[in-house]
Design a protein around this motif. Structure first.
Motif, mmCIF file in Angstrom:
data_model
loop_
_atom_site.group_PDB
_atom_site.id
_atom_site.type_symbol
_atom_site.label_atom_id
_atom_site.label_comp_id
_atom_site.label_asym_id
_atom_site.label_seq_id
_atom_site.Cartn_x
_atom_site.Cartn_y
_atom_site.Cartn_z
ATOM 1 N N LEU A 252 -61.612 7.101 40.203
ATOM 2 C CA LEU A 252 -63.013 7.064 40.624
ATOM 3 C C LEU A 252 -63.881 7.948 39.737
ATOM 4 C CD1 LEU A 252 -62.650 7.194 44.518
ATOM 5 C CD2 LEU A 252 -63.253 5.225 43.105
ATOM 6 N N ALA A 253 -63.377 9.125 39.381
ATOM 7 C CA ALA A 253 -64.171 10.047 38.569
ATOM 8 C C ALA A 253 -64.402 9.496 37.172
ATOM 9 C CB ALA A 253 -63.476 11.400 38.503
ATOM 10 N N GLU A 254 -63.365 8.947 36.559
ATOM 11 C CA GLU A 254 -63.524 8.423 35.202
ATOM 12 C C GLU A 254 -64.308 7.124 35.191
ATOM 13 O OE1 GLU A 254 -59.650 8.142 33.554
ATOM 14 O OE2 GLU A 254 -59.582 10.264 32.998
ATOM 15 N N GLY A 255 -64.289 6.365 36.280
ATOM 16 C CA GLY A 255 -65.030 5.112 36.348
ATOM 17 C C GLY A 255 -66.462 5.277 36.815
ATOM 18 N N GLY A 256 -66.893 6.495 37.123
ATOM 19 C CA GLY A 256 -68.255 6.733 37.572
ATOM 20 C C GLY A 256 -68.536 6.243 38.970
ATOM 21 N N LEU A 260 -70.830 11.807 44.928
ATOM 22 C CA LEU A 260 -71.078 13.241 44.785
ATOM 23 C C LEU A 260 -72.332 13.619 45.562
ATOM 24 C CD1 LEU A 260 -70.420 13.627 40.944
ATOM 25 C CD2 LEU A 260 -68.872 14.234 42.798
ATOM 26 N N HIS A 261 -72.338 14.849 46.044
ATOM 27 C CA HIS A 261 -73.490 15.395 46.764
ATOM 28 C C HIS A 261 -73.827 16.754 46.160
ATOM 29 C CE1 HIS A 261 -73.084 12.223 49.791
ATOM 30 N NE2 HIS A 261 -71.784 12.477 49.793
ATOM 31 N N PRO A 262 -74.444 16.768 44.970
ATOM 32 C CA PRO A 262 -74.740 18.050 44.323
ATOM 33 C C PRO A 262 -75.825 18.818 45.079
ATOM 34 C CG PRO A 262 -75.705 16.230 43.097
ATOM 35 C CD PRO A 262 -74.867 15.612 44.164
ATOM 36 N N GLN A 263 -75.681 20.126 45.077
ATOM 37 C CA GLN A 263 -76.638 21.015 45.733
ATOM 38 C C GLN A 263 -76.524 22.392 45.096
ATOM 39 O OE1 GLN A 263 -74.928 20.487 49.676
ATOM 40 N NE2 GLN A 263 -74.183 22.574 49.652
ATOM 41 N N GLN A 301 -75.641 23.923 40.058
ATOM 42 C CA GLN A 301 -75.821 22.638 40.736
ATOM 43 C C GLN A 301 -74.502 21.879 40.711
ATOM 44 O OE1 GLN A 301 -78.757 22.069 42.083
ATOM 45 N NE2 GLN A 301 -78.584 19.959 42.795
ATOM 46 N N ALA A 302 -73.890 21.681 41.877
ATOM 47 C CA ALA A 302 -72.605 20.992 41.924
ATOM 48 C C ALA A 302 -72.325 20.552 43.348
ATOM 49 C CB ALA A 302 -71.475 21.896 41.405
ATOM 50 N N ASP A 303 -71.358 19.640 43.458
ATOM 51 C CA ASP A 303 -70.859 19.224 44.754
ATOM 52 C C ASP A 303 -69.895 20.302 45.257
ATOM 53 O OD1 ASP A 303 -68.701 17.907 46.513
ATOM 54 O OD2 ASP A 303 -70.269 16.378 46.452
ATOM 55 N N PRO A 304 -70.109 20.863 46.433
ATOM 56 C CA PRO A 304 -69.260 21.991 46.865
ATOM 57 C C PRO A 304 -67.785 21.634 46.982
ATOM 58 C CG PRO A 304 -70.690 21.218 48.658
ATOM 59 C CD PRO A 304 -71.154 20.544 47.411
ATOM 60 N N ASP A 305 -67.491 20.454 47.537
ATOM 61 C CA ASP A 305 -66.079 20.079 47.693
ATOM 62 C C ASP A 305 -65.414 19.835 46.344
ATOM 63 O OD1 ASP A 305 -66.378 20.229 50.441
ATOM 64 O OD2 ASP A 305 -66.915 18.111 50.627
ATOM 65 N N ARG A 306 -66.121 19.161 45.436
ATOM 66 C CA ARG A 306 -65.525 18.863 44.136
ATOM 67 C C ARG A 306 -65.423 20.123 43.276
ATOM 68 N NH1 ARG A 306 -62.730 14.586 45.389
ATOM 69 N NH2 ARG A 306 -64.013 12.887 46.226
ATOM 70 N N LEU A 307 -66.385 21.026 43.393
ATOM 71 C CA LEU A 307 -66.286 22.287 42.655
ATOM 72 C C LEU A 307 -65.085 23.095 43.143
ATOM 73 C CD1 LEU A 307 -67.334 24.399 40.688
ATOM 74 C CD2 LEU A 307 -68.878 25.212 42.498
ATOM 75 N N MET A 308 -64.901 23.140 44.450
ATOM 76 C CA MET A 308 -63.740 23.868 44.973
ATOM 77 C C MET A 308 -62.437 23.182 44.538
ATOM 78 S SD MET A 308 -62.950 26.560 46.605
ATOM 79 C CE MET A 308 -64.486 26.998 47.412
ATOM 80 N N GLN A 309 -62.440 21.852 44.427
ATOM 81 C CA GLN A 309 -61.238 21.151 43.961
ATOM 82 C C GLN A 309 -60.943 21.492 42.507
ATOM 83 O OE1 GLN A 309 -61.452 16.911 44.462
ATOM 84 N NE2 GLN A 309 -59.327 16.579 43.859
ATOM 85 N N ILE A 310 -61.968 21.588 41.672
ATOM 86 C CA ILE A 310 -61.765 21.970 40.266
ATOM 87 C C ILE A 310 -61.147 23.356 40.174
ATOM 88 C CG2 ILE A 310 -62.937 22.490 38.100
ATOM 89 C CD1 ILE A 310 -65.011 20.375 38.830
ATOM 90 N N ALA A 395 -65.537 17.674 36.478
ATOM 91 C CA ALA A 395 -66.573 18.465 35.803
ATOM 92 C C ALA A 395 -67.530 17.576 35.032
ATOM 93 C CB ALA A 395 -65.914 19.483 34.870
ATOM 94 N N GLU A 396 -67.012 16.603 34.300
ATOM 95 C CA GLU A 396 -67.878 15.705 33.535
ATOM 96 C C GLU A 396 -68.695 14.805 34.449
ATOM 97 O OE1 GLU A 396 -65.190 13.690 30.953
ATOM 98 O OE2 GLU A 396 -64.966 15.399 29.573
ATOM 99 N N ALA A 397 -68.149 14.427 35.601
ATOM 100 C CA ALA A 397 -68.904 13.601 36.534
ATOM 101 C C ALA A 397 -70.113 14.334 37.094
ATOM 102 C CB ALA A 397 -67.999 13.139 37.671
ATOM 103 N N GLN A 398 -70.095 15.663 37.087
ATOM 104 C CA GLN A 398 -71.208 16.462 37.588
ATOM 105 C C GLN A 398 -72.084 17.012 36.463
ATOM 106 O OE1 GLN A 398 -70.007 18.839 41.337
ATOM 107 N NE2 GLN A 398 -68.095 18.693 40.193
ATOM 108 N N GLY A 399 -71.945 16.448 35.250
ATOM 109 C CA GLY A 399 -72.755 16.886 34.131
ATOM 110 C C GLY A 399 -72.297 18.163 33.479
ATOM 111 N N GLY A 400 -71.058 18.532 33.680
ATOM 112 C CA GLY A 400 -70.528 19.762 33.099
ATOM 113 C C GLY A 400 -69.420 19.497 32.107
ATOM 114 N N THR A 401 -68.790 20.561 31.668
ATOM 115 C CA THR A 401 -67.674 20.480 30.722
ATOM 116 C C THR A 401 -66.568 21.423 31.177
ATOM 117 O OG1 THR A 401 -68.618 22.199 29.287
ATOM 118 C CG2 THR A 401 -69.182 19.897 28.791
#
Length: 421
Positions: A252-256, A260-263, A301-310, A395-401
């Motif tokens: 899902l992440a690589e396919g876009g 996501l719920h960035p905040q 600016q990031a999705d809290p659940d996905r940031l914690m997963q990273i 990270a790339e899905a949220q505009g990061g690296t």
């Protein structure tokens, strides 16, 4: 069958040939005819332009010669001006026809010789132009023909197709280089796909084999279905579920297609929360965890659940591969965050052996493990081998690296950069 039906079948076989596998209908033309169609069109266009240019040049030269002769010889000019004064409908050719005497005959002979020479020159120039245009068209069409053959081979499944670059630094060279890059990328993707399928099969086979052995031992009466046996079965089922979930998340992440719920989030508070969640595991592993964050809030600016997963995957990787003590001190893992040019930089560093030169470039490959014997953490938890690949995709899905490197003072460091809130 009637004669009309037979003729219809012959006509269809001739003009609508059935294509073979991977080929398009030829529409009554052979592959060779289609290949040389562009060459013929280019040669015909160039030749037509050359012929028109020669005809125009001969006409204008004839007019210039007429004016020059009548200007240099006043007597001939007087002879010519007489008929021309009768009206604009009288042409130079008509004037020559009306001239009499030896002067008129000499003038007509001059222009006959001039016209013959101009015609010969025009025919020769047209032939040379046609030959030159055919040569140029052949040079232009030859790389395109090679591209067509290579594309057909590539579509047929041959992945090692490469074309020699033309000597001229022009658009054809650029297109050929782009095709080689495409073929190389397809070959790499094909190799990665085969490796991925083999890795997925291997990682699924291991827990399935354990489950089968445990269940068959219980069925044969060799093992009792007691609490420890059920715990082992439950652990392998959890590993299978984790592997399937990780594969789905990565896809899902690589396919876009990942929701996501960035905040705005406080990076410092997020790292403190992460350290509290991992305190028990870090203590069980005999390690220490340090958090280096500024005293004030550090918003990203990031999705809290996905940031914690990273961060969870990065810290889990550090616990799995970076626990090496220095002297009598416990192994240390560093967490930190800082502001950096409109972004927030978060890092996770261990003090272990770091990456080998060949392993650093493969750190984010799926199912890649720098140490195959360390597929489990010190507490025995099995990993899917997708943690770092998922972390970078999120990270790339949220505009990061997300980058991996060896720290100058030793150990591996993962640097996450996300947009500032």
């Amino acid at each position: 069958m009637s004669g009309r039906g037979a003729r219809q079948q012959v006509w269809e076989r001739r003009f609508f040939r059935r294509p073979g596998p991977g080929r398009r209908p030829s529409w009554g033309r052979s592959g060779r005819s289609r290949r040389f169609g562009l060459r013929r069109r280019l040669a015909g266009s160039f030749g037509l332009v050359a012929v028109l240019a020669v005809v125009l040049t001969v006409f204008l030269t004839f007019q210039a010669g007429w004016r020059a002769v009548t200007h240099l010889d006043p007597h001939l000019a007087a002879l010519v001006q007489g008929p021309l004064a009768q009206g604009p409908e009288v042409s130079p050719a008509g004037t020559l026809a009306t001239l009499g005497g030896s002067e008129g005959e000499a003038l007509r002979q001059i222009f006959r010789d001039f016209g013959r020479s101009a015609g010969q020159a025009g025919i020769l120039a047209s032939v040379l132009a046609a030959l030159a245009s055919a040569l140029v068209a052949r040079q232009i069409a030859r790389p395109l023909v090679r591209l067509e053959d290579a594309a057909s081979r590539l579509a047929g499944g041959e992945r090692g197709v490469r074309l020699a670059l033309p000597r001229a630094n022009d658009e054809l060279r650029t297109v050929t280089a782009a095709f080689n890059t495409l073929a190389q990328g397809l070959e790499r993707q094909e190799a990665w796909r085969r490796s991925l399928m083999a890795d997925v099969a291997h990682d699924l086979r291991t827990p399935l084999a354990v489950l089968r052995a445990e269940i068959e031992a219980m069925q044969d009466g060799l093992n009792e279905p007691d609490t420890p046996a059920l715990a082992r079965l439950h652990a392998e089922v959890l590993l299978l579920a984790r592997l399937v979930d990780d594969l789905r998340t990565l896809s899902l992440a690589e396919g876009g297609a990942l929701t996501l719920h960035p905040q705005p989030l406080d990076a410092a508070q997020t790292l403190r929360t992460l350290a509290g969640l991992f305190a028990g595991r870090v203590q069980e592993a005999g390690a220490a965890l340090s958090v280096d964050v500024p005293p004030g809030p550090l918003l990203l600016q990031a999705d809290p659940d996905r940031l914690m997963q990273i961060l969870h995957n990065l810290l889990d990787n550090a616990l799995r591969y970076g626990l090496i003590a220095e002297g009598n001190e416990p192994p240390l893992i560093d967490l930190g965050a800082a502001q950096e040019q409109g972004r927030v930089r978060v890092w996770v560093r261990d003090h272990g052996p770091g990456f080998a030169p060949d392993a650093l470039s493969r750190a984010f490959e799926r199912f890649y493990r720098a140490d195959a014997s360390r597929s489990r953490d010190p507490q025995g938890r099995a990993g899917s081998g997708l943690g770092l690949a998922i972390a970078r995709a999120l990270a790339e899905a949220q505009g990061g690296t997300l980058e991996a490197a060896n720290h100058p003072q030793g150990g591996a460091v993962f640097t996450l950069r996300l947009p500032e809130a």
